[in-house]
Design a protein around this motif. Structure first.
Motif, PDB file in Angstrom:
ATOM      1  N   GLY A   1       0.823  -1.115  -0.163  1.00 53.56           N
ATOM      2  CA  GLY A   1       0.100  -0.050  -0.104  1.00 53.56           C
ATOM      3  C   GLY A   1       0.908   1.264   0.154  1.00 53.56           C
ATOM      4  O   GLY A   1       0.532   2.232  -0.519  1.00 53.56           O
ATOM      5  N   SER A   2       2.075   1.136   0.590  1.00 51.06           N
ATOM      6  CA  SER A   2       2.798   2.364   0.692  1.00 51.06           C
ATOM      7  C   SER A   2       3.056   2.879  -0.773  1.00 51.06           C
ATOM      8  O   SER A   2       3.559   3.965  -1.109  1.00 51.06           O
ATOM      9  N   GLU A   3       3.170   2.058  -1.698  1.00 49.71           N
ATOM     10  CA  GLU A   3       3.391   2.460  -3.203  1.00 49.71           C
ATOM     11  C   GLU A   3       2.286   3.162  -3.702  1.00 49.71           C
ATOM     12  O   GLU A   3       2.794   4.323  -4.374  1.00 49.71           O
ATOM     13  N   LEU A   4       1.202   2.917  -3.476  1.00 47.71           N
ATOM     14  CA  LEU A   4       0.111   4.053  -3.867  1.00 47.71           C
ATOM     15  C   LEU A   4       0.318   5.192  -3.269  1.00 47.71           C
ATOM     16  O   LEU A   4      -0.014   6.205  -3.886  1.00 47.71           O
ATOM     17  N   LEU A   5       0.612   5.182  -1.807  1.00 50.92           N
ATOM     18  CA  LEU A   5       0.656   6.570  -1.153  1.00 50.92           C
ATOM     19  C   LEU A   5       1.943   7.336  -1.804  1.00 50.92           C
ATOM     20  O   LEU A   5       1.920   8.465  -1.907  1.00 50.92           O
ATOM     21  N   ALA A   6       3.051   6.669  -2.088  1.00 55.38           N
ATOM     22  CA  ALA A   6       4.205   7.398  -2.668  1.00 55.38           C
ATOM     23  C   ALA A   6       3.611   7.933  -4.133  1.00 55.38           C
ATOM     24  O   ALA A   6       4.041   9.063  -4.500  1.00 55.38           O
ATOM     25  N   GLY A   7       2.639   7.349  -4.872  1.00 48.60           N
ATOM     26  CA  GLY A   7       2.352   7.786  -5.977  1.00 48.60           C
ATOM     27  C   GLY A   7       1.512   9.137  -5.669  1.00 48.60           C
ATOM     28  O   GLY A   7       1.259   9.930  -6.500  1.00 48.60           O
ATOM     29  N   LEU A   8       0.752   9.134  -4.489  1.00 46.41           N
ATOM     30  CA  LEU A   8       0.031  10.680  -4.293  1.00 46.41           C
ATOM     31  C   LEU A   8       0.965  11.487  -3.489  1.00 46.41           C
ATOM     32  O   LEU A   8       0.743  12.602  -3.154  1.00 46.41           O
ATOM     33  N   GLY A   9       2.331  11.241  -3.497  1.00 50.49           N
ATOM     34  CA  GLY A   9       3.362  12.155  -2.815  1.00 50.49           C
ATOM     35  C   GLY A   9       3.412  12.040  -1.460  1.00 50.49           C
ATOM     36  O   GLY A   9       3.993  12.719  -0.442  1.00 50.49           O
ATOM     37  N   ILE A  10       2.939  10.617  -0.706  1.00 46.74           N
ATOM     38  CA  ILE A  10       3.053  10.630   0.704  1.00 46.74           C
ATOM     39  C   ILE A  10       4.010   9.175   0.905  1.00 46.74           C
ATOM     40  O   ILE A  10       3.979   8.215   0.248  1.00 46.74           O
TER      41      ILE A  10
ATOM     42  N   ARG B   1       4.712  14.674   2.713  1.00 43.89           N
ATOM     43  CA  ARG B   1       4.299  14.085   3.670  1.00 43.89           C
ATOM     44  C   ARG B   1       4.477  12.614   4.203  1.00 43.89           C
ATOM     45  O   ARG B   1       4.538  11.806   3.329  1.00 43.89           O
ATOM     46  N   PHE B   2       4.843  12.709   5.319  1.00 38.77           N
ATOM     47  CA  PHE B   2       5.308  11.388   5.592  1.00 38.77           C
ATOM     48  C   PHE B   2       4.275  10.664   6.988  1.00 38.77           C
ATOM     49  O   PHE B   2       3.970  11.476   7.940  1.00 38.77           O
ATOM     50  N   GLN B   3       3.685   9.539   6.737  1.00 42.42           N
ATOM     51  CA  GLN B   3       2.976   8.784   7.530  1.00 42.42           C
ATOM     52  C   GLN B   3       3.588   8.104   8.687  1.00 42.42           C
ATOM     53  O   GLN B   3       4.858   7.524   8.606  1.00 42.42           O
ATOM     54  N   ALA B   4       3.239   8.642   9.866  1.00 39.14           N
ATOM     55  CA  ALA B   4       4.005   7.981  11.056  1.00 39.14           C
ATOM     56  C   ALA B   4       2.829   7.716  12.204  1.00 39.14           C
ATOM     57  O   ALA B   4       2.578   8.473  13.080  1.00 39.14           O
TER      58      ALA B   4
ATOM     59  N   SER C   1      -9.864  17.814  13.386  1.00 38.74           N
ATOM     60  CA  SER C   1     -10.721  18.498  12.718  1.00 38.74           C
ATOM     61  C   SER C   1     -10.370  19.069  11.457  1.00 38.74           C
ATOM     62  O   SER C   1     -10.789  19.100  10.399  1.00 38.74           O
ATOM     63  N   THR C   2      -8.936  19.636  11.439  1.00 37.47           N
ATOM     64  CA  THR C   2      -8.203  20.355  10.428  1.00 37.47           C
ATOM     65  C   THR C   2      -7.473  19.449   9.509  1.00 37.47           C
ATOM     66  O   THR C   2      -7.086  19.950   8.446  1.00 37.47           O
ATOM     67  N   TYR C   3      -7.281  18.284   9.945  1.00 32.48           N
ATOM     68  CA  TYR C   3      -6.278  17.398   9.172  1.00 32.48           C
ATOM     69  C   TYR C   3      -6.658  17.227   7.735  1.00 32.48           C
ATOM     70  O   TYR C   3      -5.799  17.568   6.981  1.00 32.48           O
ATOM     71  N   SER C   4      -7.822  16.984   7.301  1.00 29.49           N
ATOM     72  CA  SER C   4      -8.214  16.670   5.977  1.00 29.49           C
ATOM     73  C   SER C   4      -8.053  17.699   5.349  1.00 29.49           C
ATOM     74  O   SER C   4      -7.422  17.835   4.369  1.00 29.49           O
ATOM     75  N   ALA C   5      -8.353  19.250   5.667  1.00 30.24           N
ATOM     76  CA  ALA C   5      -8.137  20.288   5.190  1.00 30.24           C
ATOM     77  C   ALA C   5      -6.479  20.634   4.646  1.00 30.24           C
ATOM     78  O   ALA C   5      -6.080  21.079   3.681  1.00 30.24           O
ATOM     79  N   LEU C   6      -5.887  20.528   6.011  1.00 28.12           N
ATOM     80  CA  LEU C   6      -4.382  20.524   5.786  1.00 28.12           C
ATOM     81  C   LEU C   6      -3.710  19.659   4.787  1.00 28.12           C
ATOM     82  O   LEU C   6      -2.974  19.942   4.056  1.00 28.12           O
ATOM     83  N   PHE C   7      -3.963  18.598   4.796  1.00 25.63           N
ATOM     84  CA  PHE C   7      -3.630  17.174   4.098  1.00 25.63           C
ATOM     85  C   PHE C   7      -3.693  17.495   2.706  1.00 25.63           C
ATOM     86  O   PHE C   7      -2.800  17.513   1.818  1.00 25.63           O
ATOM     87  N   SER C   8      -4.848  18.162   2.249  1.00 28.75           N
ATOM     88  CA  SER C   8      -5.268  18.594   0.707  1.00 28.75           C
ATOM     89  C   SER C   8      -4.766  19.861   0.439  1.00 28.75           C
ATOM     90  O   SER C   8      -4.767  20.091  -0.778  1.00 28.75           O
ATOM     91  N   SER C   9      -4.051  20.526   1.256  1.00 30.13           N
ATOM     92  CA  SER C   9      -3.619  22.052   0.922  1.00 30.13           C
ATOM     93  C   SER C   9      -2.126  21.628   0.102  1.00 30.13           C
ATOM     94  O   SER C   9      -1.156  21.132   0.558  1.00 30.13           O
ATOM     95  N   SER C  10      -1.805  22.972  -0.449  1.00 25.16           N
ATOM     96  CA  SER C  10      -0.540  22.900  -1.042  1.00 25.16           C
ATOM     97  C   SER C  10       0.242  23.880  -0.153  1.00 25.16           C
ATOM     98  O   SER C  10       1.512  24.007  -0.116  1.00 25.16           O
TER      99      SER C  10
END
Length: 312
Positions: free
Chosen positions: A125-134, A272-275, A208-217
């Motif tokens: 699954g991390s390969e898909l996330l890498a494709g998303l820049g994560i 963006r790194f998943q931890a 509650s801010t996470y989703s907005a923050l994650f999709s922001s540039s």
């Protein structure tokens, strides 16, 4: 073998991954089937594989897979494939990005009486996330850890006591969801480098801010001053509109910057790194401004005047 097995692999593979017909895999797998990821070392059985496919298909409902090649070996078959899909639902804790990504992989199948008993896959699954820049926050080349006696998990209260001894500043991380300003209080901020100007901030996925923050540039980071104690309470709360009674202004790229802060910056999110429960954002600073107030200091659940520090 290839003449009889290749069509079965291809048809079952596409039925499962592209159409969600997970039972199509039953005819391929031997009893005791195990699948191992080369990337993580994680193993799953057939039920686990079906659950993984279902999760990917839920997040990428238009998933389209091409089996590029099937190569027979001595008791093994290698499958090379390419998949494309649009990220429209949450996947591995990552909110939908709307991005279309392509990922490739190869699977080595070990056969037992014409059925797959073991499978080693270069993709997870991390390969898909890498494709998303994560990317997952793990070492590229982890050292070999010798066998040791199992130790009990660290007491969370002890970890909290340790963290309470570390003195930090107080920041509010901000962004926008459409035209709506969003923000949360955070003390997990630090400077990474000056050349280039990089900063780091960690955000819990349940915010509650996470989703907005994650999709922001871009995002804003505001170092709060000593007269902004009420601002801390506001952004640590679950208030629906945290900006309702606060003066603020837009940064050059639209991130909300709080008036009266000791300092504020706006940064472009570059990594963006998943931890586990948090995401680590690595950002390049594009704008910064400083105010006249002293910074607030936080230690052990209490706030202090950053201007009254005594030099050692």
């Amino acid at each position: 073998m290839q003449q009889t097995l290749e069509p079965l692999i291809t048809s079952a593979w596409l039925a499962a991954w592209d159409k969600g017909d997970l039972d199509a895999l039953d005819a391929l797998m031997a009893a005791g089937y195990i699948r191992t990821s080369k990337a993580t070392g994680a193993t799953v059985d057939l039920a686990g594989l079906k659950a993984e496919i279902a999760a990917v298909r839920e997040a990428f409902p238009d998933l389209s897979t091409t089996v590029d090649d099937v190569v027979e070996g001595d008791g093994t078959v290698a499958v090379f494939w390419t998949s494309t899909g649009t990220h429209t639902h949450e996947y591995l804790g990552v909110p939908p990005t709307g991005l279309t990504v392509q990922t490739r992989g190869s699977n080595i199948l070990t056969l037992d009486n014409g059925k797959i008993i073991r499978e080693s896959v270069t993709w997870d699954g991390s390969e898909l996330l890498a494709g998303l820049g994560i990317r997952p926050l793990r070492g590229i080349a982890a050292p070999v850890v010798p066998d040791v006696v199992d130790l009990p998990e660290l007491d969370p209260d002890l970890m909290k006591s340790f963290n309470r001894q570390f003195i930090t500043g107080v920041t509010v991380v901000t962004t926008k969801e459409g035209d709506t300003p969003k923000g949360l209080a955070a003390n997990s901020y630090c400077s990474v480098s000056l050349e280039p100007p990089l900063v780091l901030v960690c955000v819990q996925k349940t915010s509650s801010t996470y989703s907005a923050l994650f999709s922001s540039s871009h995002l804003g980071i505001n170092i709060l001053g000593t007269d902004q104690r009420e601002t801390v309470r506001t952004f640590a709360s679950k208030a629906a509109d945290k900006f309702a009674e606060l003066p603020w202004h837009d940064g050059p790229n639209g991130s909300p910057l709080l008036d009266g802060s000791a300092a504020s910056l706006e940064a472009e999110i570059q990594e963006r790194f998943q931890a586990k429960t948090h995401t680590v954002f690595i950002c390049r600073v594009r704008h910064a401004e400083t105010g006249g107030s002293a910074p607030m200091v936080y230690k052990a659940g209490r706030f202090f005047d950053g201007d009254a520090l005594a030099e050692l």
